[in-house]
Motif scaffolding. Structure first.
Motif, PDB file in Angstrom:
ATOM      1  N   LYS A   1      71.895  47.912   7.803  1.00  0.00           N
ATOM      2  CA  LYS A   1      71.663  46.689   8.565  1.00  0.00           C
ATOM      3  C   LYS A   1      70.902  47.052   9.831  1.00  0.00           C
ATOM      4  O   LYS A   1      71.186  48.066  10.484  1.00  0.00           O
ATOM      5  N   ILE A   2      69.920  46.209  10.167  1.00  0.00           N
ATOM      6  CA  ILE A   2      69.089  46.448  11.352  1.00  0.00           C
ATOM      7  C   ILE A   2      69.231  45.248  12.275  1.00  0.00           C
ATOM      8  O   ILE A   2      68.975  44.111  11.869  1.00  0.00           O
ATOM      9  N   LEU A   3      69.666  45.484  13.491  1.00  0.00           N
ATOM     10  CA  LEU A   3      69.838  44.417  14.477  1.00  0.00           C
ATOM     11  C   LEU A   3      68.894  44.641  15.642  1.00  0.00           C
ATOM     12  O   LEU A   3      68.864  45.733  16.221  1.00  0.00           O
ATOM     13  N   LYS A   4      68.126  43.599  15.991  1.00  0.00           N
ATOM     14  CA  LYS A   4      67.279  43.650  17.186  1.00  0.00           C
ATOM     15  C   LYS A   4      67.844  42.694  18.222  1.00  0.00           C
ATOM     16  O   LYS A   4      67.999  41.505  17.963  1.00  0.00           O
ATOM     17  N   PHE A   5      68.143  43.225  19.401  1.00  0.00           N
ATOM     18  CA  PHE A   5      68.724  42.449  20.500  1.00  0.00           C
ATOM     19  C   PHE A   5      67.668  42.347  21.587  1.00  0.00           C
ATOM     20  O   PHE A   5      67.292  43.347  22.199  1.00  0.00           O
ATOM     21  N   SER A   6      67.183  41.131  21.834  1.00  0.00           N
ATOM     22  CA  SER A   6      66.001  40.941  22.694  1.00  0.00           C
ATOM     23  C   SER A   6      66.402  40.581  24.112  1.00  0.00           C
ATOM     24  O   SER A   6      66.191  39.451  24.576  1.00  0.00           O
TER      25      SER A   6
ATOM     26  N   VAL B   1      82.957  46.663   3.225  1.00  0.00           N
ATOM     27  CA  VAL B   1      81.937  47.216   4.122  1.00  0.00           C
ATOM     28  C   VAL B   1      80.775  47.679   3.247  1.00  0.00           C
ATOM     29  O   VAL B   1      80.778  48.811   2.755  1.00  0.00           O
ATOM     30  N   PRO B   2      79.803  46.790   3.021  1.00  0.00           N
ATOM     31  CA  PRO B   2      78.734  47.110   2.065  1.00  0.00           C
ATOM     32  C   PRO B   2      77.643  48.006   2.642  1.00  0.00           C
ATOM     33  O   PRO B   2      76.631  48.218   1.992  1.00  0.00           O
ATOM     34  N   ILE B   3      77.831  48.484   3.856  1.00  0.00           N
ATOM     35  CA  ILE B   3      76.778  49.294   4.478  1.00  0.00           C
ATOM     36  C   ILE B   3      77.321  50.655   4.851  1.00  0.00           C
ATOM     37  O   ILE B   3      78.534  50.839   5.014  1.00  0.00           O
ATOM     38  N   HIS B   4      76.434  51.597   4.964  1.00  0.00           N
ATOM     39  CA  HIS B   4      76.808  52.922   5.440  1.00  0.00           C
ATOM     40  C   HIS B   4      76.102  53.280   6.746  1.00  0.00           C
ATOM     41  O   HIS B   4      76.413  54.287   7.374  1.00  0.00           O
ATOM     42  N   SER B   5      75.127  52.435   7.145  1.00  0.00           N
ATOM     43  CA  SER B   5      74.358  52.738   8.365  1.00  0.00           C
ATOM     44  C   SER B   5      74.009  51.450   9.090  1.00  0.00           C
ATOM     45  O   SER B   5      73.764  50.403   8.466  1.00  0.00           O
ATOM     46  N   LEU B   6      73.966  51.539  10.409  1.00  0.00           N
ATOM     47  CA  LEU B   6      73.581  50.426  11.264  1.00  0.00           C
ATOM     48  C   LEU B   6      72.528  50.921  12.242  1.00  0.00           C
ATOM     49  O   LEU B   6      72.724  51.947  12.902  1.00  0.00           O
ATOM     50  N   ILE B   7      71.411  50.211  12.303  1.00  0.00           N
ATOM     51  CA  ILE B   7      70.330  50.577  13.225  1.00  0.00           C
ATOM     52  C   ILE B   7      70.220  49.493  14.287  1.00  0.00           C
ATOM     53  O   ILE B   7      70.068  48.304  13.969  1.00  0.00           O
ATOM     54  N   LEU B   8      70.298  49.886  15.542  1.00  0.00           N
ATOM     55  CA  LEU B   8      70.106  48.964  16.664  1.00  0.00           C
ATOM     56  C   LEU B   8      68.693  49.155  17.201  1.00  0.00           C
ATOM     57  O   LEU B   8      68.359  50.217  17.734  1.00  0.00           O
ATOM     58  N   ASP B   9      67.863  48.116  17.041  1.00  0.00           N
ATOM     59  CA  ASP B   9      66.488  48.142  17.539  1.00  0.00           C
ATOM     60  C   ASP B   9      66.498  47.717  19.004  1.00  0.00           C
ATOM     61  O   ASP B   9      66.739  46.550  19.323  1.00  0.00           O
ATOM     62  N   PHE B  10      66.274  48.675  19.901  1.00  0.00           N
ATOM     63  CA  PHE B  10      66.324  48.417  21.342  1.00  0.00           C
ATOM     64  C   PHE B  10      64.927  48.303  21.949  1.00  0.00           C
ATOM     65  O   PHE B  10      64.732  48.561  23.132  1.00  0.00           O
ATOM     66  N   GLY B  11      63.955  47.898  21.144  1.00  0.00           N
ATOM     67  CA  GLY B  11      62.584  47.796  21.658  1.00  0.00           C
ATOM     68  C   GLY B  11      62.433  46.783  22.772  1.00  0.00           C
ATOM     69  O   GLY B  11      61.527  46.893  23.603  1.00  0.00           O
ATOM     70  N   ALA B  12      63.310  45.744  22.806  1.00  0.00           N
ATOM     71  CA  ALA B  12      63.214  44.709  23.837  1.00  0.00           C
ATOM     72  C   ALA B  12      64.262  44.879  24.928  1.00  0.00           C
ATOM     73  O   ALA B  12      64.406  44.007  25.778  1.00  0.00           O
TER      74      ALA B  12
ATOM     75  N   THR C   1      81.675  52.765  22.750  1.00  0.00           N
ATOM     76  CA  THR C   1      82.838  52.294  22.014  1.00  0.00           C
ATOM     77  C   THR C   1      82.438  51.731  20.655  1.00  0.00           C
ATOM     78  O   THR C   1      83.108  51.957  19.643  1.00  0.00           O
ATOM     79  N   ILE C   2      81.327  50.985  20.620  1.00  0.00           N
ATOM     80  CA  ILE C   2      80.829  50.428  19.356  1.00  0.00           C
ATOM     81  C   ILE C   2      80.523  51.543  18.358  1.00  0.00           C
ATOM     82  O   ILE C   2      80.855  51.459  17.175  1.00  0.00           O
ATOM     83  N   ILE C   3      79.897  52.614  18.842  1.00  0.00           N
ATOM     84  CA  ILE C   3      79.588  53.747  17.950  1.00  0.00           C
ATOM     85  C   ILE C   3      80.859  54.301  17.335  1.00  0.00           C
ATOM     86  O   ILE C   3      80.940  54.541  16.127  1.00  0.00           O
ATOM     87  N   ARG C   4      81.894  54.487  18.166  1.00  0.00           N
ATOM     88  CA  ARG C   4      83.157  55.054  17.664  1.00  0.00           C
ATOM     89  C   ARG C   4      83.841  54.104  16.693  1.00  0.00           C
ATOM     90  O   ARG C   4      84.419  54.536  15.685  1.00  0.00           O
ATOM     91  N   GLU C   5      83.798  52.808  16.983  1.00  0.00           N
ATOM     92  CA  GLU C   5      84.436  51.840  16.085  1.00  0.00           C
ATOM     93  C   GLU C   5      83.801  51.866  14.702  1.00  0.00           C
ATOM     94  O   GLU C   5      84.504  51.785  13.686  1.00  0.00           O
TER      95      GLU C   5
ATOM     96  N   VAL D   1      75.868  54.835  13.234  1.00  0.00           N
ATOM     97  CA  VAL D   1      75.065  53.977  14.108  1.00  0.00           C
ATOM     98  C   VAL D   1      73.870  54.770  14.618  1.00  0.00           C
ATOM     99  O   VAL D   1      74.013  55.912  15.081  1.00  0.00           O
ATOM    100  N   TYR D   2      72.689  54.156  14.526  1.00  0.00           N
ATOM    101  CA  TYR D   2      71.450  54.782  14.993  1.00  0.00           C
ATOM    102  C   TYR D   2      70.747  53.827  15.955  1.00  0.00           C
ATOM    103  O   TYR D   2      70.956  52.607  15.908  1.00  0.00           O
ATOM    104  N   PHE D   3      69.888  54.394  16.791  1.00  0.00           N
ATOM    105  CA  PHE D   3      69.127  53.601  17.759  1.00  0.00           C
ATOM    106  C   PHE D   3      67.646  53.873  17.550  1.00  0.00           C
ATOM    107  O   PHE D   3      67.241  55.001  17.259  1.00  0.00           O
ATOM    108  N   ALA D   4      66.827  52.837  17.736  1.00  0.00           N
ATOM    109  CA  ALA D   4      65.393  52.997  17.470  1.00  0.00           C
ATOM    110  C   ALA D   4      64.569  52.147  18.437  1.00  0.00           C
ATOM    111  O   ALA D   4      65.051  51.163  19.003  1.00  0.00           O
TER     112      ALA D   4
END
Length: 780
Positions: A546-551, A653-664, A678-682, A690-693
């Protein structure tokens, strides 16, 4: 021909694609390969040396920045510009003379002081200003703001006297010492102007010209429209020649309208006819000037023409004696000696002077930037603060009121060919002639004509109302700022209305940052492009990712928004999933020890003939206190997405990885840093990495300063782009160990003689809810 055509298209086809071959970059790998050099801030000594270093060239540059006239006057093209500046200066001077008289009515001082206000500020701005085209002098909005201070500090009620000593009346039978009242009002206006000038100079020296950026265009539009309405109401009673009380403050405009219409029966017909004719003629001729400005070399100075005609008619028909018309009566000839300000009054007007200083500056700079852009030169905002500040200090000593620029007067100066402030200094010369010689000739002029000239010049500001539908279509928040500021300024008064509009505008910014846009992103197949899944049909989410972009910047006010968007994107709550899994492990361990469950190579089965109590109803109430994060958990993990032998409703939990897009994301505060950790540990606890990009470099520096990185959270989970992170995850999953963890987990439980210990402790401080931690700190 076809072959030739194909050959011609080949280069274009090549240019429409690009191919890049490079390693997959994490932040740690990129820094190591490219040898990152941490920025070294200059030392205090180096900064002091740079600030104190001086040379002839630098001294000349500083002098030119303080006296912009040294920049443009040596380059003045006499043959090309002088004639245009003279024509422009004469035309602008005639308009400035009339507007000075008219705007003095808004300040509630004798009209002659309006001429001083149209003359003195130009003398200093000529040397200090950076705009070549604005016409410096009174402006109706600012004049009305000054007038509201004057009326609140020197109302008519303070000058009531016995009839034997009266020099005038207020129209209600009560006698007023108008001479003392006017003298006090002039002192208040000039003192306020002096204080406004001091504040503007301070703002300029402190280099805070940026403050005008907080006055957004919708806010200025709503404020000036409300001010135009205030001006209209204030001048309406002069056109009707109806005497009312001088109301000030909240709802003052409503009280003025009510009293004006209550006394409308006392309207002076001569003043009303003169006012209405002036408004009609001025607006018609101004419309002609606008429509045929390309054919008319010089705009028709209709205000000047109407004033001359109206003065002649009033003098010839003796309107004052025959029809009791209100006329100017006396305009002082020559100049008054300079006087110091009444410093004792500063404390009573400091709040109002702050808003007047900002509004006057904002109007002048806004108009100046329009013409600077048109003629390709720059305006220095901080120098403009200093220029107007010194102009107001200087003019305040000569009984003037606050100066800025008038839109209509500046338009005349530019449209008649004005090239530089030479036109401004010539216009000051025309005003000087009026002060010295022509003022006496204007004494028969009706005040209703001057009020009508003010009203006719409000057309442009009233037309801003038609911006609201366009703003609503383009940006509803901007439209709301416009409407709120306008309504607040009408109801509360201009000073409080401006403050309310400014606070409302800042509130909308806070809300937009607190509730930013976000969304789940996916990949355009065959590219490194990632777009919102819901916006494009062809976008595909990588399997198990899952890829989340938070603007938005992430800080204490919107960290809950980040957590909420995470839950919506991944489809589950990581904390609840973990607690449910702990509950299931307890039940499985208990049932294995009781012999009600056992494991075989094919999975978990019940003993023959034994009721499978594993599937008895889940009656245990969920107690969050018993489901805290354990400090020690069983090493082998369960396949939680498979069917379990206990009745515990565990979210998939259908995912094994989460990417947080911090471009904005432009910055993080300390609360955000702790919460993200804390989110990473949870997520790590439920086997989701959890990855950041696409982060900005300054975020890495902020995280380093905040002690974000440790043995668990390393820089290798940060990737330069989202595609880098996706490719890395894909490679990791290709080589992952394909064991069956369920059998191993339960076998370990079955073979163990001692119960597996689930030590329950409270969360560490850095994993506490951020708001609870903040409240606890405040309470202590």
């Amino acid at each position: 021909m076809a072959a030739a055509g194909e050959r011609a298209e080949e280069p274009l086809a090549e240019l429409s694609h690009y191919v890049v071959a490079r390693p997959i970059y994490s932040e740690a790998g990129f820094q190591e390969e490219n040898e990152r050099r941490p920025p070294l801030p200059p030392t205090l000594r180096e900064r002091a040396q740079a600030a104190c270093r001086c040379s002839r060239k630098r001294a000349f540059q500083i002098t030119k920045s303080f006296l912009p006239i040294l920049e443009w006057l040596p380059n003045y093209r006499v043959k090309e510009w002088l004639v245009s500046d003279v024509i422009s200066g004469v035309s602008t001077g005639l308009v400035a003379t009339l507007q000075g008289l008219a705007y003095a009515l808004l300040v509630a001082v004798p009209v002659g002081y309006g001429l001083y206000s149209a003359f003195f500020p130009i003398l200093t701005y000529f040397f200090l200003g950076t705009s070549r085209h604005i016409s410096v002098g009174p402006f109706p909005v600012v004049s009305l703001m000054v007038g509201s201070v004057v009326l609140s500090m020197a109302p008519d009620d303070n000058f009531l006297i016995d009839g034997s000593n009266a020099t005038g009346t207020n129209g209600t039978g009560t006698l007023i010492d108008t001479e003392s009242r006017d003298a006090q009002r002039v002192l208040i206006a000039s003192t306020l102007t002096f204080l406004v000038g001091i504040l503007q100079v301070i703002f300029g020296v402190l280099q805070i010209g940026f403050i005008v950026r907080y006055l957004a265009d919708p806010l200025v539009g709503g404020f000036t429209t409300a001010a135009a309405f205030q001006v209209l109401v204030s001048q309406l009673k002069i056109v009707l020649n109806v005497s009312t009380k001088n109301y000030n403050g909240v709802l003052s405009i409503i009280y003025t309208l009510i009293e004006t219409f209550e006394k409308i029966g006392t309207t002076n017909i001569a003043d009303l006819v003169a006012g209405l004719l002036t408004i009609f003629v001025c607006m018609v001729v101004k419309e002609i000037n606008d429509r045929f400005k390309h054919k008319i070399p010089i705009p028709i100075p209709i205000e000047v023409i109407v004033t001359i005609v109206a003065t002649g008619i009033s003098y010839a028909a003796d309107l004052e004696k025959k029809y009791n018309a209100g006329i100017v009566k006396s305009i002082p000839r020559g100049f008054l000696p300079p006087e110091p300000p009444a410093v004792s009054l500063f404390s009573q007007m400091i709040a109002a002077s702050f808003s007047i200083a900002i509004v006057a500056y904002a109007i002048a700079v806004s108009v100046g930037k329009v013409y600077a852009t048109k003629y390709d030169y720059a305006i220095d905002g901080n120098q403009e603060f200093i220029a107007f500040g010194i102009s107001n200090i200087f003019s305040g000593a000569f009984s003037c009121f606050v100066a800025t620029t008038a839109l209509s007067r500046t338009a005349v100066q530019e449209s008649t060919g004005g090239k530089t402030q030479v036109a401004g200094i010539i216009s000051a010369g025309i005003v000087l002639i009026s002060i010295v010689a022509l003022g006496k000739l204007l004494e028969p002029l009706q005040k209703s004509v001057l009020a009508a000239v003010v009203i006719a010049n409000l057309k442009g500001m009233f037309m801003q109302v038609f911006d609201v539908p366009r703003l609503w279509r383009q940006n509803k928040v901007d439209a709301m700022i416009w409407v709120f500021t306008c309504v607040a300024s009408i109801i509360l008064g201009l000073d409080l209305g401006l403050l309310a509009g400014l606070l409302f505008g800042l509130l909308t910014v806070v809300l937009r940052v607190q509730f930013p846009s976000w969304g789940g992103f996916g990949n355009i197949p065959g590219t490194d492009i990632y777009k919102k899944v819901k916006d494009y049909k062809n976008v595909i989410e990588p399997e198990g990712v899952k890829i989340l972009k938070f603007s938005s910047p992430i800080f204490y006010a919107n960290i809950d928004g980040l957590k909420s968007s995470l839950k919506s994107t991944v489809g589950f709550d990581a904390v609840k999933v973990y607690n449910k899994r702990l509950k299931a492990l307890r039940k499985i361990q208990k049932l294995i020890k009781k012999g009600k469950l056992k494991a075989t190579k094919n999975g978990i089965i019940s003993e023959p003939g034994i009721n499978n109590e594993a599937f008895e109803p889940d009656e245990e109430p969920e107690d969050n206190e018993d489901l805290q994060v354990p400090t020690k958990e069983v090493e082998i993990q369960v396949d939680w997405n498979s069917e379990l032998p206990v009745k515990v409703n565990i979210p998939k939990v259908p995912i094994h990885s989460l990417i947080l897009d911090f471009g904005a994301v432009t910055f993080l505060d300390i609360v955000a840093v702790k919460s993200i950790k804390t989110i990473i540990r949870e997520f790590e606890r439920i086997d989701v990495r959890v990855y950041f990009a696409s982060y900005q470099d300054n975020l890495i520096s902020q995280l380093e300063r905040s002690a974000f990185f440790d043995d668990i959270v390393r820089k290798d989970i940060f990737f330069l782009t989202v595609h880098d992170a996706v490719l890395y995850i894909r490679n990791q999953m290709t080589y992952s160990d394909n064991q069956d963890p369920v059998f191993e987990k339960i076998s370990l439980m079955q073979e163990s003689k001692e119960p597996i210990e689930f030590t329950e402790t409270s969360r560490p401080d850095d994993e506490l809810d951020v708001q609870e931690e903040a409240m606890r700190r405040l309470a202590s």
